[in-house]
Every structure is written in C-alpha cells, then in structure tokens.
Design a protein around this motif. Structure first.
Motif, PDB file in Angstrom:
ATOM      1  N   THR A   1       1.024  -0.956  -0.362  1.00 56.05           N
ATOM      2  CA  THR A   1      -0.041   0.123  -0.082  1.00 56.05           C
ATOM      3  C   THR A   1       0.839   1.592   0.023  1.00 56.05           C
ATOM      4  O   THR A   1       1.735   1.496   0.574  1.00 56.05           O
ATOM      5  CB  THR A   1      -1.050  -0.142   1.130  1.00 56.05           C
ATOM      6  OG1 THR A   1      -1.538  -1.143   1.285  1.00 56.05           O
ATOM      7  CG2 THR A   1      -1.987   1.265   1.100  1.00 56.05           C
ATOM      8  N   ASP A   2       0.833   2.164  -1.421  1.00 51.24           N
ATOM      9  CA  ASP A   2       1.792   3.209  -1.318  1.00 51.24           C
ATOM     10  C   ASP A   2       0.344   4.548  -0.597  1.00 51.24           C
ATOM     11  O   ASP A   2      -1.038   4.405  -0.909  1.00 51.24           O
ATOM     12  CB  ASP A   2       1.825   3.140  -2.316  1.00 51.24           C
ATOM     13  CG  ASP A   2       2.498   2.409  -3.003  1.00 51.24           C
ATOM     14  OD1 ASP A   2       3.737   1.278  -2.532  1.00 51.24           O
ATOM     15  OD2 ASP A   2       2.606   1.997  -4.259  1.00 51.24           O
ATOM     16  N   LEU A   3       1.422   5.347  -0.706  1.00 53.94           N
ATOM     17  CA  LEU A   3       0.624   6.422   0.206  1.00 53.94           C
ATOM     18  C   LEU A   3       0.488   7.708  -1.143  1.00 53.94           C
ATOM     19  O   LEU A   3       1.361   7.933  -2.297  1.00 53.94           O
ATOM     20  CB  LEU A   3       1.394   7.977   1.046  1.00 53.94           C
ATOM     21  CG  LEU A   3       1.071   6.561   2.678  1.00 53.94           C
ATOM     22  CD1 LEU A   3       2.396   7.590   3.340  1.00 53.94           C
ATOM     23  CD2 LEU A   3      -0.271   7.053   3.099  1.00 53.94           C
ATOM     24  N   ILE A   4      -0.983   8.520  -1.675  1.00 52.44           N
ATOM     25  CA  ILE A   4      -1.189   9.503  -2.484  1.00 52.44           C
ATOM     26  C   ILE A   4      -1.675  10.659  -1.947  1.00 52.44           C
ATOM     27  O   ILE A   4      -2.370  10.321  -1.104  1.00 52.44           O
ATOM     28  CB  ILE A   4      -1.975   9.025  -3.623  1.00 52.44           C
ATOM     29  CG1 ILE A   4      -1.484   6.726  -3.954  1.00 52.44           C
ATOM     30  CG2 ILE A   4      -2.605   9.331  -4.930  1.00 52.44           C
ATOM     31  CD1 ILE A   4      -2.501   6.879  -5.233  1.00 52.44           C
ATOM     32  N   TRP A   5      -1.054  11.964  -2.207  1.00 52.81           N
ATOM     33  CA  TRP A   5      -1.997  13.024  -1.672  1.00 52.81           C
ATOM     34  C   TRP A   5      -2.036  13.901  -2.565  1.00 52.81           C
ATOM     35  O   TRP A   5      -0.915  13.976  -3.777  1.00 52.81           O
ATOM     36  CB  TRP A   5      -0.566  13.538  -0.879  1.00 52.81           C
ATOM     37  CG  TRP A   5      -0.092  13.131   0.293  1.00 52.81           C
ATOM     38  CD1 TRP A   5      -0.688  13.462   1.058  1.00 52.81           C
ATOM     39  CD2 TRP A   5       1.002  12.568   0.310  1.00 52.81           C
ATOM     40  NE1 TRP A   5       0.400  11.951   2.159  1.00 52.81           N
ATOM     41  CE2 TRP A   5       0.708  12.102   1.765  1.00 52.81           C
ATOM     42  CE3 TRP A   5       2.273  11.875  -0.365  1.00 52.81           C
ATOM     43  CZ2 TRP A   5       2.658  11.061   2.303  1.00 52.81           C
ATOM     44  CZ3 TRP A   5       3.276  11.440  -0.059  1.00 52.81           C
ATOM     45  CH2 TRP A   5       3.584  10.498   1.011  1.00 52.81           C
ATOM     46  N   ASN A   6      -3.048  14.081  -3.066  1.00 50.99           N
ATOM     47  CA  ASN A   6      -3.576  14.875  -3.964  1.00 50.99           C
ATOM     48  C   ASN A   6      -4.195  16.377  -3.180  1.00 50.99           C
ATOM     49  O   ASN A   6      -4.996  16.442  -2.887  1.00 50.99           O
ATOM     50  CB  ASN A   6      -4.473  14.476  -4.651  1.00 50.99           C
ATOM     51  CG  ASN A   6      -5.371  15.119  -6.320  1.00 50.99           C
ATOM     52  OD1 ASN A   6      -6.520  15.349  -6.369  1.00 50.99           O
ATOM     53  ND2 ASN A   6      -3.896  15.054  -6.871  1.00 50.99           N
ATOM     54  N   GLN A   7      -4.299  17.830  -4.181  1.00 54.04           N
ATOM     55  CA  GLN A   7      -4.573  18.803  -3.653  1.00 54.04           C
ATOM     56  C   GLN A   7      -5.521  19.495  -5.423  1.00 54.04           C
ATOM     57  O   GLN A   7      -5.273  19.262  -6.438  1.00 54.04           O
ATOM     58  CB  GLN A   7      -4.156  20.200  -3.491  1.00 54.04           C
ATOM     59  CG  GLN A   7      -4.155  21.272  -3.208  1.00 54.04           C
ATOM     60  CD  GLN A   7      -3.596  21.988  -2.850  1.00 54.04           C
ATOM     61  OE1 GLN A   7      -2.290  22.303  -3.551  1.00 54.04           O
ATOM     62  NE2 GLN A   7      -3.557  22.891  -1.963  1.00 54.04           N
ATOM     63  N   THR A   8      -6.460  19.274  -4.933  1.00 56.71           N
ATOM     64  CA  THR A   8      -7.681  20.463  -6.267  1.00 56.71           C
ATOM     65  C   THR A   8      -7.664  21.943  -5.773  1.00 56.71           C
ATOM     66  O   THR A   8      -8.618  21.927  -4.892  1.00 56.71           O
ATOM     67  CB  THR A   8      -8.289  18.997  -6.487  1.00 56.71           C
ATOM     68  OG1 THR A   8      -9.575  19.149  -5.869  1.00 56.71           O
ATOM     69  CG2 THR A   8      -8.117  18.063  -7.303  1.00 56.71           C
TER      70      THR A   8
END
Length: 105
Positions: free
Chosen positions: A33-40
């Motif tokens: 399991t990897d981490l993903i950070w997203n900002q819109t």
C-alpha cells in the motif's frame, strides 16, 4: 487484540499541505500500500510515497496537471484499466459531469 510498534515520523520537505487529500493504493504493482496526496484547486498536484516494505516510504516528486480550475473536483482511486495498479480519478458534477483519469504506469 492488535497492538502496534510505532516507527519514527517521516517528513516531506515541502510546506503548504493544507487542502491535500490523503489516499492509499498500490501505485507500482508491488503488492504494498502506497500513499497518494492530491490537491485540487487552481492546479491539480499529486505526490506519491512508495512503500519500502519496512514501514517507510520513498517520496516521489510532484506531478501537476496542466489545466487550471480544479476547484470542486473529487479525487478517487480505483483500477480503471484492470492492470492491478491503483489509478486516480477526478470527477466534478455541476453544469456538466466531467471526469479525468490518471493511469498508474
């Protein structure tokens, strides 16, 4: 009953993380399991932390979408093309229903 062995914190050097959504998934197909950070917002910026099998993550650089105007988009994850990797899906519903997909490669 489960217990945890807590590891030291890992920090990203960049500042300004307010507004980022944290997601998880197997981005690179290694079964972890990897981490993903997203900002819109004005732009769509994504960071990934690849799991290193020992409770730490290898942080990758930012990826930006060239289009502007991402306010109101929801960020989702799923395997869109059936290759076993976690892809990103952005959806906005309003006057129209617009969807963008980012395939993990």
């Amino acid at each position: 009953m489960s217990t945890f062995s807590f590891l030291p914190a890992q920090d990203r050097p960049e500042g300004g993380w307010n507004g980022y959504k944290t997601l998880t998934g197997d981005v690179n197909g290694d079964g972890l399991t990897d981490l993903i950070w997203n900002q819109t917002g004005d732009i769509n910026r994504t960071y990934v932390g690849l799991s290193s099998r020992n409770g730490t993550f290898t942080f990758l650089g930012a990826q930006d979408r060239p289009e502007g105007g991402w306010n109101g988009y929801k960020t989702l994850t799923g395997d869109v093309n059936g290759d076993g990797l976690t892809d990103l899906i952005w959806n906005q519903t309003g006057d129209i229903n617009r969807t963008y997909v980012g395939l993990a490669i």
